[in-house]
Design a protein around this motif. Structure first.
Motif, PDB file in Angstrom:
ATOM      1  N   LEU A  72      43.861  43.049  37.572  1.00 10.58           N
ATOM      2  CA  LEU A  72      43.847  41.649  37.993  1.00 10.58           C
ATOM      3  C   LEU A  72      42.445  41.143  38.296  1.00 10.58           C
ATOM      4  O   LEU A  72      41.680  41.782  39.016  1.00 10.58           O
ATOM      5  N   ASP A  73      42.129  39.975  37.728  1.00  9.75           N
ATOM      6  CA  ASP A  73      40.970  39.184  38.145  1.00  9.75           C
ATOM      7  C   ASP A  73      41.530  37.887  38.715  1.00  9.75           C
ATOM      8  O   ASP A  73      42.393  37.257  38.095  1.00  9.75           O
ATOM      9  N   TRP A  74      41.047  37.486  39.875  1.00 10.17           N
ATOM     10  CA  TRP A  74      41.590  36.336  40.597  1.00 10.17           C
ATOM     11  C   TRP A  74      40.432  35.496  41.094  1.00 10.17           C
ATOM     12  O   TRP A  74      39.551  35.995  41.783  1.00 10.17           O
ATOM     13  N   PHE A  75      40.425  34.226  40.738  1.00  4.45           N
ATOM     14  CA  PHE A  75      39.377  33.314  41.160  1.00  4.45           C
ATOM     15  C   PHE A  75      40.004  32.047  41.707  1.00  4.45           C
ATOM     16  O   PHE A  75      40.756  31.374  41.000  1.00  4.45           O
ATOM     17  N   CYS A  76      39.702  31.729  42.931  1.00  5.84           N
ATOM     18  CA  CYS A  76      40.194  30.499  43.541  1.00  5.84           C
ATOM     19  C   CYS A  76      39.168  29.406  43.234  1.00  5.84           C
ATOM     20  O   CYS A  76      38.057  29.423  43.763  1.00  5.84           O
ATOM     21  N   LEU A  77      39.525  28.491  42.349  1.00  7.08           N
ATOM     22  CA  LEU A  77      38.618  27.440  41.908  1.00  7.08           C
ATOM     23  C   LEU A  77      38.680  26.214  42.814  1.00  7.08           C
ATOM     24  O   LEU A  77      37.692  25.503  42.945  1.00  7.08           O
ATOM     25  N   GLU A  78      39.847  25.948  43.395  1.00  9.46           N
ATOM     26  CA  GLU A  78      40.023  24.875  44.372  1.00  9.46           C
ATOM     27  C   GLU A  78      40.894  25.410  45.487  1.00  9.46           C
ATOM     28  O   GLU A  78      41.980  25.929  45.244  1.00  9.46           O
ATOM     29  N   ILE A  79      40.407  25.268  46.709  1.00  8.97           N
ATOM     30  CA  ILE A  79      41.133  25.774  47.865  1.00  8.97           C
ATOM     31  C   ILE A  79      41.849  24.626  48.557  1.00  8.97           C
ATOM     32  O   ILE A  79      41.223  23.623  48.886  1.00  8.97           O
ATOM     33  N   GLY A  80      43.169  24.770  48.743  1.00  4.86           N
ATOM     34  CA  GLY A  80      43.986  23.751  49.402  1.00  4.86           C
ATOM     35  C   GLY A  80      43.973  23.927  50.896  1.00  4.86           C
ATOM     36  O   GLY A  80      43.153  24.673  51.422  1.00  4.86           O
TER      37      GLY A  80
END
Length: 95
Positions: A72-80
């Motif tokens: 898994l690669d996981w990138f949070c591009l916009e944080i709510g």
């Protein structure tokens, strides 16, 4: 407060992008996480997809890490809130 769910920049590992983000907000609550898990499972190594979520993604990230450890690669591009934009990718095997 926990640090953002990112780490590396998306350019570090992504080879193929899967088009527009998939918006799970339109799905029934009970189907949202299962839909993302299924999409990840169908990826080929090196592929990614983006997803728009209307729920805190920490539990989903833990589930993916548990089920697909090391892939898994996981990138949070916009944080709510109110929404999160996450890029999820399947790593290529080490050569």
């Amino acid at each position: 407060m926990e640090p953002p769910m990112g780490g590396k920049t998306p350019a570090n590992c992504n080879e193929e992008q899967q088009g527009e983000p998939y918006d799970v907000r339109r799905l029934h609550t009970a189907r949202k996480q299962a839909a993302v898990m299924s999409m990840f499972d169908s990826l080929e190594p090196g592929q990614t997809f983006s997803v728009i979520l209307d729920f805190d993604p920490r539990r989903l990230k833990r589930q993916l890490e548990s089920s697909f450890a090391g892939d898994l690669d996981w990138f949070c591009l916009e944080i709510g809130p109110p929404e999160w934009l996450i890029e999820i990718g399947k790593r290529k095997p080490a050569q």
